[in-house]
Design a protein around this motif. Sequence first.
Motif, PDB file in Angstrom:
ATOM      1  N   ILE A 183       0.873  -1.188   0.000  1.00  0.00           N
ATOM      2  CA  ILE A 183       0.000   0.000   0.000  1.00  0.00           C
ATOM      3  C   ILE A 183       0.899   1.224   0.000  1.00  0.00           C
ATOM      4  O   ILE A 183       1.557   1.519   0.995  1.00  0.00           O
ATOM      5  CB  ILE A 183      -0.911   0.015   1.251  1.00  0.00           C
ATOM      6  N   LYS A 184       0.949   1.906  -1.128  1.00  0.00           N
ATOM      7  CA  LYS A 184       1.874   3.029  -1.268  1.00  0.00           C
ATOM      8  C   LYS A 184       1.123   4.353  -1.204  1.00  0.00           C
ATOM      9  O   LYS A 184       0.247   4.609  -2.043  1.00  0.00           O
ATOM     10  CB  LYS A 184       2.621   2.914  -2.602  1.00  0.00           C
ATOM     11  N   CYS A 185       1.445   5.175  -0.233  1.00  0.00           N
ATOM     12  CA  CYS A 185       0.733   6.435  -0.020  1.00  0.00           C
ATOM     13  C   CYS A 185       1.644   7.630  -0.260  1.00  0.00           C
ATOM     14  O   CYS A 185       2.682   7.771   0.391  1.00  0.00           O
ATOM     15  CB  CYS A 185       0.193   6.496   1.416  1.00  0.00           C
ATOM     16  N   PHE A 186       1.215   8.484  -1.182  1.00  0.00           N
ATOM     17  CA  PHE A 186       1.898   9.764  -1.359  1.00  0.00           C
ATOM     18  C   PHE A 186       1.138  10.810  -0.548  1.00  0.00           C
ATOM     19  O   PHE A 186      -0.029  11.088  -0.811  1.00  0.00           O
ATOM     20  CB  PHE A 186       1.924  10.161  -2.841  1.00  0.00           C
ATOM     21  N   LEU A 187       1.796  11.364   0.459  1.00  0.00           N
ATOM     22  CA  LEU A 187       1.153  12.375   1.305  1.00  0.00           C
ATOM     23  C   LEU A 187       1.287  13.720   0.603  1.00  0.00           C
ATOM     24  O   LEU A 187       2.363  14.318   0.571  1.00  0.00           O
ATOM     25  CB  LEU A 187       1.806  12.412   2.687  1.00  0.00           C
ATOM     26  N   HIS A 188       0.160  14.156   0.047  1.00  0.00           N
ATOM     27  CA  HIS A 188       0.167  15.316  -0.843  1.00  0.00           C
ATOM     28  C   HIS A 188      -0.137  16.582  -0.052  1.00  0.00           C
ATOM     29  O   HIS A 188      -1.254  16.776   0.417  1.00  0.00           O
ATOM     30  CB  HIS A 188      -0.908  15.077  -1.914  1.00  0.00           C
TER      31      HIS A 188
END
Lengths: 291, 291
Positions: A183-188
């Motif tokens: 689960i890859k999350c880019f914290l934008h």
Amino acid sequence: MAAGRAAGSRTTAALSELLRVPEGERLDLSAYDARATPAGPANKAEALADLARMGERLADLQERLYAASTAGDRRRVLLVLQGMDTSGKGGTVKHVIGLFNPSGCRIKAFKAPTPEEQNHPFLWRIMKALPERGEIGIFDRSHYEDVLIARVRELVPRSQLGRRYGQINRFEKSLTHDGVTVIKCFLHISNEEQRGRLLERLDRPDKHWKFNVGDIEERALWPAYQEAYEIALERCSTEAAPWFVIPADRKWYRNWAISKLLLEHLEALDPQYPKGDFDVEECRQRLLAAE
Amino acid sequence: MAAGRAAGSRTTAALSELLRVPEGERLDLSAYDARATPAGPANKAEALADLARMGERLADLQERLYAASTAGDRRRVLLVLQGMDTSGKGGTVKHVIGLFNPSGCRIKAFKAPTPEEQNHPFLWRIMKALPERGEIGIFDRSHYEDVLIARVRELVPRSQLGRRYGQINRFEKSLTHDGVTVIKCFLHISNEEQRGRLLERLDRPDKHWKFNVGDIEERALWPAYQEAYEIALERCSTEAAPWFVIPADRKWYRNWAISKLLLEHLEALDPQYPKGDFDVEECRQRLLAAE
């Protein structure tokens, strides 16, 4: 019995679908609103209440995942957190991963590579930090730094950089074959929000230890980093291991959304307590018989 | 500035003194009541309320400890948990260590040594799992297994076993010289309480994964284990790294007592946020000036 199940599953649950970076499309991060709350709670109070409820369910699912591993189930979860400085990677670990039993979590914060790490392929140190079966692994930064800062700072020749996207995709696919749900999350966060958070660190002496003058220089490279993220997310959001864009200007929404993503994926895995391989009644009698 | 401080400190705070195993005296565990509540809350409700209050203070002190490490303070904490099966080592990690920020905790559960570990001195795998500066390390079992099960099961010659107590004491002393505060807790449960907890695991299918038939056989060796613990605690409760006997038949008291020990030791360390080594006003202007 779940022991035979190995492949990390994908979920089709609601928030995951909504935040997922579509495969094979051009990505324009400037079109994503970092203050958005596209689903779920509308304010902080609702988010905190929902987070508390989810916490119990997450801890229960984690225990089941760990219990199943003791009977041979190889499945596990890897949460990858990426984002600009101050985007909340550390805060996510504290507030979201803090909901789990710490003994089942394997957390690794990746810094600039050591000389030993630089003597190996870029995935070497990543392999060493992977979660074991039954665990929740958390990467605070990851192998994506090798196509992010490596691109922006031109740390490797462009041809080598170009090969890395494919290497990453094959690596992550092999993980899913071994039972890892990635689960890859880019914290934008927005540029303005980062400025505010850096200024807050300056205003509070108890936050000075988090501040580096180098952060100001990195910030000057904001457009180059956004472009590097766009390329990485575009090329590496795959069926096996999709990227999710998390609107992260509001910390309460970031925490809620990542918790919800974890919940949706763990519910899809649906880990089960294994059946004991012993005679319960015989064991009971033996325990009662002994002095 | 705390950067120069290296030695792990000892505390003279109340609970630590009360539960500490005295140096150089014969220890008789049967004289210790595993259901005792020798100080602090008198019931579960009070204990939970106090635990919640302590949780905030513990998390604050942990953050300070970590922050100080970024400026060169080498201090850190190592909590060693030992006890018979079902004594609550895992429960302590869940309920006590769960109060901390997971990113600053380094948890290691030691199992039977692997073939690779057996090819090395018994402290080899221990060294590899030590906390880094600023961290809280937690050992669920430890190098003490090498004088506990190793003694009861006669895994090594008696002469080798005899040398290990001194090796352990020298090892732990060297840790304190390097800034590690070592807190060793023996979770003391009664024989009857263990029987009850094992029976409960049999009664609940969601606990079967925690049950091993081997636990019944180990339980038959209860007196030999108690003796092995008495010898280990007697010989290895030192000025540098004392042992504490935690009454552990009541889970709420066990959690409260270990939290309180951690709090007393962290308060004695009194870690401080480091001062920034940058010009705050200049950094603020640079942040505000850039677009």
